[in-house]
Design a protein around this motif. Structure first.
Motif, PDB file in Angstrom:
ATOM      1  N   LEU A 178       0.051  -4.637  -2.759  1.00  0.00           N
ATOM      2  CA  LEU A 178      -0.193  -6.044  -3.094  1.00  0.00           C
ATOM      3  C   LEU A 178       1.154  -6.751  -3.100  1.00  0.00           C
ATOM      4  CD1 LEU A 178      -2.887  -4.725  -3.930  1.00  0.00           C
ATOM      5  CD2 LEU A 178      -2.964  -6.281  -5.855  1.00  0.00           C
ATOM      6  N   THR A 179       1.291  -7.759  -2.271  1.00  0.00           N
ATOM      7  CA  THR A 179       2.604  -8.379  -2.087  1.00  0.00           C
ATOM      8  C   THR A 179       2.599  -9.869  -2.426  1.00  0.00           C
ATOM      9  OG1 THR A 179       2.267  -9.029   0.214  1.00  0.00           O
ATOM     10  CG2 THR A 179       3.042  -6.769  -0.168  1.00  0.00           C
ATOM     11  N   ASN A 209      -5.764 -10.129   5.507  1.00  0.00           N
ATOM     12  CA  ASN A 209      -4.947  -9.507   4.445  1.00  0.00           C
ATOM     13  C   ASN A 209      -4.743 -10.391   3.210  1.00  0.00           C
ATOM     14  OD1 ASN A 209      -4.450  -7.044   5.879  1.00  0.00           O
ATOM     15  ND2 ASN A 209      -2.938  -8.105   7.097  1.00  0.00           N
ATOM     16  N   ASP A 210      -5.458 -11.468   3.121  1.00  0.00           N
ATOM     17  CA  ASP A 210      -5.328 -12.355   1.955  1.00  0.00           C
ATOM     18  C   ASP A 210      -5.780 -11.660   0.673  1.00  0.00           C
ATOM     19  OD1 ASP A 210      -4.217 -14.571   3.095  1.00  0.00           O
ATOM     20  OD2 ASP A 210      -6.004 -15.839   2.973  1.00  0.00           O
ATOM     21  N   ILE A 211      -5.126 -12.024  -0.423  1.00  0.00           N
ATOM     22  CA  ILE A 211      -5.609 -11.611  -1.746  1.00  0.00           C
ATOM     23  C   ILE A 211      -6.363 -12.801  -2.324  1.00  0.00           C
ATOM     24  CG2 ILE A 211      -4.959 -10.901  -4.077  1.00  0.00           C
ATOM     25  CD1 ILE A 211      -2.494  -9.532  -2.881  1.00  0.00           C
ATOM     26  N   LEU A 253      -2.300   0.953  -0.872  1.00  0.00           N
ATOM     27  CA  LEU A 253      -2.645  -0.459  -0.749  1.00  0.00           C
ATOM     28  C   LEU A 253      -1.525  -1.217  -1.468  1.00  0.00           C
ATOM     29  CD1 LEU A 253      -4.758  -2.677   0.049  1.00  0.00           C
ATOM     30  CD2 LEU A 253      -5.718  -2.395  -2.225  1.00  0.00           C
ATOM     31  N   ASP A 311     -13.170  -4.279   3.535  1.00  0.00           N
ATOM     32  CA  ASP A 311     -13.127  -4.226   5.000  1.00  0.00           C
ATOM     33  C   ASP A 311     -14.378  -4.957   5.492  1.00  0.00           C
ATOM     34  OD1 ASP A 311     -13.026  -3.599   7.660  1.00  0.00           O
ATOM     35  OD2 ASP A 311     -12.933  -1.423   7.403  1.00  0.00           O
ATOM     36  N   THR A 357      -8.574  -8.604   0.013  1.00  0.00           N
ATOM     37  CA  THR A 357      -8.496  -7.881  -1.258  1.00  0.00           C
ATOM     38  C   THR A 357      -8.840  -8.828  -2.397  1.00  0.00           C
ATOM     39  OG1 THR A 357      -6.839  -6.379  -0.375  1.00  0.00           O
ATOM     40  CG2 THR A 357      -6.960  -6.529  -2.764  1.00  0.00           C
ATOM     41  N   LEU A 398     -12.451   3.400   1.916  1.00  0.00           N
ATOM     42  CA  LEU A 398     -12.374   1.934   2.007  1.00  0.00           C
ATOM     43  C   LEU A 398     -12.862   1.397   3.359  1.00  0.00           C
ATOM     44  CD1 LEU A 398      -8.845   1.480   0.408  1.00  0.00           C
ATOM     45  CD2 LEU A 398     -11.038   1.157  -0.709  1.00  0.00           C
ATOM     46  N   LYS A 399     -13.041   2.303   4.288  1.00  0.00           N
ATOM     47  CA  LYS A 399     -13.457   1.899   5.634  1.00  0.00           C
ATOM     48  C   LYS A 399     -14.904   1.422   5.636  1.00  0.00           C
ATOM     49  CE  LYS A 399     -12.930   1.875  10.195  1.00  0.00           C
ATOM     50  NZ  LYS A 399     -12.114   0.796  10.774  1.00  0.00           N
ATOM     51  N   ASN A 400     -15.155   0.319   6.319  1.00  0.00           N
ATOM     52  CA  ASN A 400     -16.514  -0.191   6.481  1.00  0.00           C
ATOM     53  C   ASN A 400     -17.229   0.678   7.509  1.00  0.00           C
ATOM     54  OD1 ASN A 400     -18.830  -1.676   7.039  1.00  0.00           O
ATOM     55  ND2 ASN A 400     -17.798  -3.645   6.912  1.00  0.00           N
ATOM     56  N   TYR A 433       5.404  -2.946   8.591  1.00  0.00           N
ATOM     57  CA  TYR A 433       5.789  -3.951   7.599  1.00  0.00           C
ATOM     58  C   TYR A 433       6.894  -3.393   6.715  1.00  0.00           C
ATOM     59  CZ  TYR A 433       1.344  -6.201   8.831  1.00  0.00           C
ATOM     60  OH  TYR A 433       0.314  -6.821   9.504  1.00  0.00           O
ATOM     61  N   LYS A 484       2.503  -4.499  -6.497  1.00  0.00           N
ATOM     62  CA  LYS A 484       1.638  -3.426  -7.008  1.00  0.00           C
ATOM     63  C   LYS A 484       1.316  -2.474  -5.856  1.00  0.00           C
ATOM     64  CE  LYS A 484      -2.446  -2.772  -9.913  1.00  0.00           C
ATOM     65  NZ  LYS A 484      -3.550  -3.426 -10.629  1.00  0.00           N
ATOM     66  N   LEU A 495       0.535 -11.729  -9.811  1.00  0.00           N
ATOM     67  CA  LEU A 495       1.661 -11.245  -9.005  1.00  0.00           C
ATOM     68  C   LEU A 495       2.915 -12.103  -9.198  1.00  0.00           C
ATOM     69  CD1 LEU A 495      -0.245 -10.477  -5.668  1.00  0.00           C
ATOM     70  CD2 LEU A 495       0.350  -8.870  -7.454  1.00  0.00           C
ATOM     71  N   GLU A 507     -12.504  -7.672  12.691  1.00  0.00           N
ATOM     72  CA  GLU A 507     -12.378  -7.030  11.387  1.00  0.00           C
ATOM     73  C   GLU A 507     -11.461  -7.882  10.515  1.00  0.00           C
ATOM     74  OE1 GLU A 507     -11.233  -2.989  11.949  1.00  0.00           O
ATOM     75  OE2 GLU A 507     -12.331  -2.283  10.192  1.00  0.00           O
ATOM     76  N   ASN A 548     -16.588  -6.717   8.425  1.00  0.00           N
ATOM     77  CA  ASN A 548     -16.819  -6.738   9.875  1.00  0.00           C
ATOM     78  C   ASN A 548     -17.642  -7.959  10.262  1.00  0.00           C
ATOM     79  OD1 ASN A 548     -15.440  -4.437  10.643  1.00  0.00           O
ATOM     80  ND2 ASN A 548     -17.187  -3.097  10.287  1.00  0.00           N
ATOM     81  N   TYR A 585     -10.046  -3.618  -2.253  1.00  0.00           N
ATOM     82  CA  TYR A 585      -9.963  -3.808  -0.800  1.00  0.00           C
ATOM     83  C   TYR A 585     -11.352  -3.972  -0.176  1.00  0.00           C
ATOM     84  CZ  TYR A 585      -8.195  -2.761   3.935  1.00  0.00           C
ATOM     85  OH  TYR A 585      -7.844  -2.800   5.252  1.00  0.00           O
ATOM     86  N   ASN A 635      -2.460  -0.275  10.397  1.00  0.00           N
ATOM     87  CA  ASN A 635      -3.205  -0.480  11.656  1.00  0.00           C
ATOM     88  C   ASN A 635      -2.270  -0.644  12.862  1.00  0.00           C
ATOM     89  OD1 ASN A 635      -5.889  -0.452  10.567  1.00  0.00           O
ATOM     90  ND2 ASN A 635      -5.422  -2.458   9.674  1.00  0.00           N
ATOM     91  N   LYS A 693      -0.596 -11.361  -0.239  1.00  0.00           N
ATOM     92  CA  LYS A 693      -1.255 -10.559   0.798  1.00  0.00           C
ATOM     93  C   LYS A 693      -1.328  -9.108   0.351  1.00  0.00           C
ATOM     94  CE  LYS A 693      -1.237 -13.607   4.408  1.00  0.00           C
ATOM     95  NZ  LYS A 693      -2.361 -13.967   5.246  1.00  0.00           N
ATOM     96  N   ALA A 694      -2.295  -8.398   0.870  1.00  0.00           N
ATOM     97  CA  ALA A 694      -2.425  -6.970   0.575  1.00  0.00           C
ATOM     98  C   ALA A 694      -2.499  -6.197   1.882  1.00  0.00           C
ATOM     99  CB  ALA A 694      -3.686  -6.724  -0.253  1.00  0.00           C
ATOM    100  N   TYR A 695      -1.800  -5.094   1.955  1.00  0.00           N
ATOM    101  CA  TYR A 695      -1.759  -4.302   3.185  1.00  0.00           C
ATOM    102  C   TYR A 695      -2.139  -2.860   2.889  1.00  0.00           C
ATOM    103  CZ  TYR A 695       0.902  -8.354   4.759  1.00  0.00           C
ATOM    104  OH  TYR A 695       1.295  -9.634   5.067  1.00  0.00           O
ATOM    105  N   LEU A 696      -3.058  -2.361   3.680  1.00  0.00           N
ATOM    106  CA  LEU A 696      -3.471  -0.964   3.569  1.00  0.00           C
ATOM    107  C   LEU A 696      -2.772  -0.195   4.682  1.00  0.00           C
ATOM    108  CD1 LEU A 696      -5.585   1.113   2.297  1.00  0.00           C
ATOM    109  CD2 LEU A 696      -6.999   0.543   4.260  1.00  0.00           C
TER     110      LEU A 696
END
Lengths: 154, 220
Positions: free
Chosen positions: B116-117, A76-78, B114, A127, A147, B137-139, B84, B128, A153, A143, A129, A125, B80, B61-64
């Motif tokens: 952005l934190t 989850n890193d930016i 998504l 993803d 981002t 966005l899924k692989n 949060y 954001k 920010l 996985e 694998n 984003y 997932n 960090k970014a969370y989907l």
């Protein structure tokens, strides 16, 4: 007198060096035996008269999944750059496959299982694998969500 | 006289034995070198672990995920299966799928976003929030390791039987975009691939019965 003295010296030298030589030869042989690693002589498996099973049961040796761990970046890193180097650890000499939205990469882990691969990131984003395949064709997957954003920010 | 000779003989023998024993000693026995190597290896491993342990956590960090709760400036997200909670920052921006700026009031529970934190003073601020379509966005790339059961060079189609599932048959199609390489990254042609060969195939998972092969890595 001189003749006898010389003879005594020569004999003395011969006996002295002879004894010393014998002593260290024996000692060295003992040390070599200690330092030699235990060599396991491969033996042939005794012939099994039973016919081979058509569906052999998986053994514990092959059923365990190879380890797969990513040390960098964290999940989850930016990331503010379009490229990042993934660093991780898996089984020694395993094949590592990394698929991203942009490209597919493959590489081999080293003897310690360490691997490192620079990848290109898509804006937004990603993803990602990761798959590892060890020498026994056992797979493990992971996985990773990264981002790529240049948004300020702070 | 004879006594003197025997005495000299004894002295010379003893002296030569002493001299030899001193010169025969090895300055660095192999055992010591091995021990030294092990100690150094342990120290290096320890240091590496220490370095790893001191790794800083990225505050960005970014969370989907899906919005499960939105109250005032508090946002709850299911990502997932993990829950949060974020504090929506006063200067936070909101963007819809068309990349247009929207207001916080446009956000609703059940929307896929998504976030952005930025973690600051033990609080995680949502800076954001973008409305997204997670399916885009899924692989969708899959990986299969197996043996080629059948191959048609005329149609560029091949059948792969995965090593972990002998009862399954994957029909793959190679095209001009398919990258074919050896494990050592040497380029190959489709005609170089033979029946019975063990390969790793990266393919796109789609609804068709024939999967497009993106990359083929030969293993033998």
């Amino acid at each position: 007198m001189i003749k006898e003295l010389s003879l005594a010296i020569v004999l003395g030298l011969l006996i002295g060096f002879g004894l010393t030589g014998t002593y260290f030869y024996v000692k060295q042989n003992k040390n070599q035996q200690k330092n030699t690693p235990n060599i396991v002589i491969p033996t042939t498996v005794p012939e099994n008269n039973n016919p081979p099973s058509p569906n052999p049961l998986p053994t514990s040796e092959y059923s365990s999944l190879p380890q797969l761990k990513v040390n960098y970046p964290q999940n989850n890193d930016i990331i503010s750059t379009s490229k990042v180097t993934i660093k991780g650890q898996s089984s020694p000499n395993s094949l590592i496959i990394i698929t991203t939205p942009l490209k597919n990469y493959h590489l081999s882990a080293d003897v310690q299982g360490l691997f490192s691969q620079e990848i290109s990131l898509e804006a937004g984003y990603n993803d990602i694998n990761l798959t590892t395949i060890d020498e026994n064709d056992q797979e493990n997957h992971l996985e990773l969500f990264i981002t790529y954003s240049t948004t300020k920010l702070e | 006289m004879t006594k003197k000779i025997f005495f000299i003989l004894f002295l010379v023998s003893g002296f030569s034995f002493f001299v030899s024993s001193v010169s025969a000693q090895s300055p660095t026995p192999e055992n010591d070198i091995q021990k030294l190597r092990e100690v150094i290896q342990q120290k290096v491993q320890q240091k590496l672990q220490e370095i790893g342990g001191e790794e800083k956590i990225n505050p960005k960090k970014a969370y989907l995920g899906t919005i499960t709760k939105l109250e005032k400036n508090n946002l709850s997200l299911d990502s997932n299966g993990q829950k949060y909670e974020f504090v929506i920052s006063e200067d936070a921006t909101f963007v819809n799928q068309k990349q247009m700026k929207i207001k916080i009031t446009d956000l609703k529970e059940g929307q896929n976003v998504l976030v952005l934190t930025l973690a600051k003073d033990k609080i995680v601020y949502a800076k954001k929030i973008l409305i997204v379509d997670p399916t885009k966005l899924k692989n969708k790339k899959n990986i299969a390791i197996g043996k080629i059961a059948d191959i048609s060079t005329t149609t560029s189609v091949f059948v792969l039987i995965p090593v972990n599932n002998n009862s399954r048959e994957l029909q793959m199609k190679q095209d001009s975009k398919t990258e074919i390489v050896t494990k050592d990254n040497k380029s190959l042609k489709f005609t170089d691939i033979k029946k019975g060969q063990k390969i790793v195939c990266i393919y796109t998972n789609n609804d068709n019965s024939t999967y497009p092969a993106l990359k083929i890595i030969t293993l033998n």
